[in-house]
Design an enzyme around this catalytic site. Sequence first.
Site, mmCIF file in Angstrom:
data_model
loop_
_atom_site.group_PDB
_atom_site.id
_atom_site.type_symbol
_atom_site.label_atom_id
_atom_site.label_comp_id
_atom_site.label_asym_id
_atom_site.label_seq_id
_atom_site.Cartn_x
_atom_site.Cartn_y
_atom_site.Cartn_z
ATOM 1 N N ASN A 15 0.822 -1.206 0.000
ATOM 2 C CA ASN A 15 0.000 0.000 0.000
ATOM 3 C C ASN A 15 0.854 1.254 0.000
ATOM 4 O O ASN A 15 0.548 2.233 -0.694
ATOM 5 C CB ASN A 15 -0.932 0.003 1.213
ATOM 6 C CG ASN A 15 -2.025 -1.043 1.122
ATOM 7 O OD1 ASN A 15 -2.423 -1.440 0.038
ATOM 8 N ND2 ASN A 15 -2.501 -1.508 2.266
ATOM 9 N N HIS A 75 -1.238 -7.169 5.723
ATOM 10 C CA HIS A 75 -2.382 -7.263 6.637
ATOM 11 C C HIS A 75 -1.980 -7.968 7.924
ATOM 12 O O HIS A 75 -2.773 -8.698 8.520
ATOM 13 C CB HIS A 75 -3.572 -7.960 5.982
ATOM 14 C CG HIS A 75 -4.153 -7.185 4.852
ATOM 15 N ND1 HIS A 75 -5.053 -7.716 3.956
ATOM 16 C CD2 HIS A 75 -3.959 -5.895 4.442
ATOM 17 C CE1 HIS A 75 -5.382 -6.796 3.058
ATOM 18 N NE2 HIS A 75 -4.728 -5.686 3.337
ATOM 19 N N TYR A 114 -0.105 -9.113 -2.770
ATOM 20 C CA TYR A 114 0.367 -7.813 -2.319
ATOM 21 C C TYR A 114 1.873 -7.671 -2.526
ATOM 22 O O TYR A 114 2.355 -6.591 -2.881
ATOM 23 C CB TYR A 114 0.029 -7.604 -0.840
ATOM 24 C CG TYR A 114 -1.363 -7.069 -0.607
ATOM 25 C CD1 TYR A 114 -1.609 -5.705 -0.603
ATOM 26 C CD2 TYR A 114 -2.427 -7.930 -0.396
ATOM 27 C CE1 TYR A 114 -2.885 -5.211 -0.386
ATOM 28 C CE2 TYR A 114 -3.706 -7.445 -0.177
ATOM 29 C CZ TYR A 114 -3.930 -6.087 -0.173
ATOM 30 O OH TYR A 114 -5.200 -5.605 0.033
#
Length: 814
Positions: free
Chosen positions: A225, A275, A284
């Site tokens: 992210n 996460h 990811y």
Amino acid sequence: MPSHVPAAFLSRRAVLRAASVAALAAATAGPLATAAAPAAHAADAYDALRLTWRDLVLGTGFSPTAEPYASKLTALGRTAAALRSTMAPANGSLWPELPYADPEPDTDAESYTYSGNLGISFNRLRTLAEAHSRPGTGLTGDAGLLADILTGLDHLHDEAYHAGGVRYGNWYNWQIGIPQALLDVDVLLHDHLGAARLAAHCAAVDRFVPDSVVAQYTGTSTGANRVDLCRVLALRGVIGKNSAKLALARDALSPVFPYVTSGDGLHADGSFIQHTYVPYAGSYGAVMLGGLSLMFALLQGSAWEVTDAGRQIVLDSVEKAYAPFLFNGLAMDGVSGRAVSRGVQKADTTGLHQDDHQRGHSIIACIALLARSASAAEKARWDSMVKGWIDRDYYRPVLTSPALGVAQLSRLKAVADSPAVPAPEPVGHRLFPGMDRAVHRRPGWAAALSMASDRITYYENGNGENLRAWHSGSGMLYWWGDSFANGQYSDDFWPTVDPYRLPGTTASRKPLTDGEGGTWGAARPDVRWVGGASDGTYAAVGQYLKGLSSTLLAKKSWFFLDDAVVCLGAGIHGRDGTGVESVVENRNLGADGVHGFTVDGTPRPTSPGWSATLTGARWAHLAGHAGYVFPGGATVKALRQARTGAWSDINKGAVTDPVTRRYLTLWFDHGTDPTWATYAYVLMPGASEARTAARAADTDWLTVLANTADHQGVHVPSVGFTGVNFWFGGTVGALTASAPASVMIRESGAGTATVCVSGPLRDGATMDLTWDRRVSSVISQDSSVRVLATGPSLKLRITPGTLGSVHRAVVRTA
């Protein structure tokens, strides 16, 4: 041009549109090549970066009339034409099927849907912009298409994504998905947008992605992210010609680089977590690698080049964290989180079927791009690896992969055509204690193991995805052959497999609800003993299992060898009022596969619906797949079954069309509420029927030293292997451990042995190991290993630390 444009925002749009009238007229009058290759600009640093990004997005050095590009470009044109024909701006939507505004109060789930639809709308405009910018699409430089794109951009800006807008639903759409698509459009159509429109877009991005999103390395601003957020900030700096934004984006990457010891990011052992609790190299992690490869390539040679020495950790991760999970071009599902459930998405305008091969192809493309930022030696190694994967993926050939765009394919084709020598699949064993995973590679096959602990989730679900992978962390044992069975998990496995019978697992048949245990990796067992020991070739691995939302307990061990995996289970106990099973195999045979199945030399029926209890079975063989040996004989159950399911059963965002696949399932039935049950079997991937039968007949090949709730261990003299998992301290055969430990010893024929020990509890407590074997000297040892005695027996004291690492000593045996 689409009609039904609401008058409410026409006048506001006119201000932006006026700035682009001249550019639109020029596009209409000029040749197609003008749209595909913009005119030269003032040679400033921002324009240079923008054109670099354009090349990264569109690709360079390929012929649009040659394959594999021509068909991709034609398909892009068809997709764009279809999207264009259905675009109909109206209050609350740009496409009728994608409402992004709800006239009445909604639930959180509905808000997620609406924000997701807004993100999809922006991505559709990006698709249209790409079709306009690329040659060979049939829409290259099309003035009408350009006008429609401008209409759509202004519509979405005025109604939702603007400097005064209010965020709702999923944060990701507003801070990553939407601005990435918008800024890509700004790059592709820069010369046609006008200064006012570009400024408005920058202001909108500033509204939803302020500098503060990277102020702290926490929450939704970590790992993949964070890289995505930095990409947004960097392109915002490029479009707005803002040096401070570019510097911030570059500097905000630095927290991603260092190794972490828990939670999100790269771990020193090669683990990648997102996460907090989810192994995620295949999804990811791939996003992070892709984002970094793009950022490095964009900024290389500029005033904002990434020079942090920590970037070397990212380069090292190619061989340390990603390549270990790539096999014949596929990315192993055990490190792909909820992405395994995506199948064909309702909102996927290309109708792609996402699977392990396509995830692998994306990672391979990332590696090819990252090579631009690597040393010459690294690039040479990576080119060889990439070329090898391209050569070997027969199931879904890389260079025709629907998962890859033209730019990615152009970079991969360049490697395929290069003089690099294709690298073969490596052999060896890798443990990843940071994410409770193990990968074993031998000539002809590979296997991967997924486990769970208080550090790592059983499975991840979220956003309505991956709702029934409850037991995938309960010892799921995946395996693939080099030239066979590469579609085992690619061919609609997840929506059709019995979720209570995942191969390798021990599970209660207690019914579970969709998303049982909570979202985002919340479901974790209260256990710590998960891990193993390896010398890099063989391994002993163990898992103390507590069932998800059940009373199930089990001790599971795997011993990874040359041509086999020895699997033991003990202490299997449950009080759920339901049956408990340990699954030897659950093989996906395809839509109509008929593979012969033999038990102790007797062929069994091949038709779906056949089932049997196999009493006293010593071995079984599934043609074209594997052999299975049951030491001393065992009672197992077998079932041939045609199972029908839909991706929407496990993912609310997937299509609903049902699919049917045939399975051969083999399992130990421990009965209802078993008390300390056990199992033992040997998996032999790729073995012939004759070799399986011979292994079963060779009673000297394997000695099971222990299979109890206290200890599990085996000895395989032909390869000098001894492996023991001490759930508690004690003595097994010639080994004594003072505390819980995983121990693996490999004796060579040259009078040496390698002793490998780990402390899977990760409590840092010192442990003593005694090997009742004459040892004349210790040749080498890790700093964490202290030699207490040699001679008639070897005594070592190990300080294992808290990371589950393996500690080694090489000794000379008498």
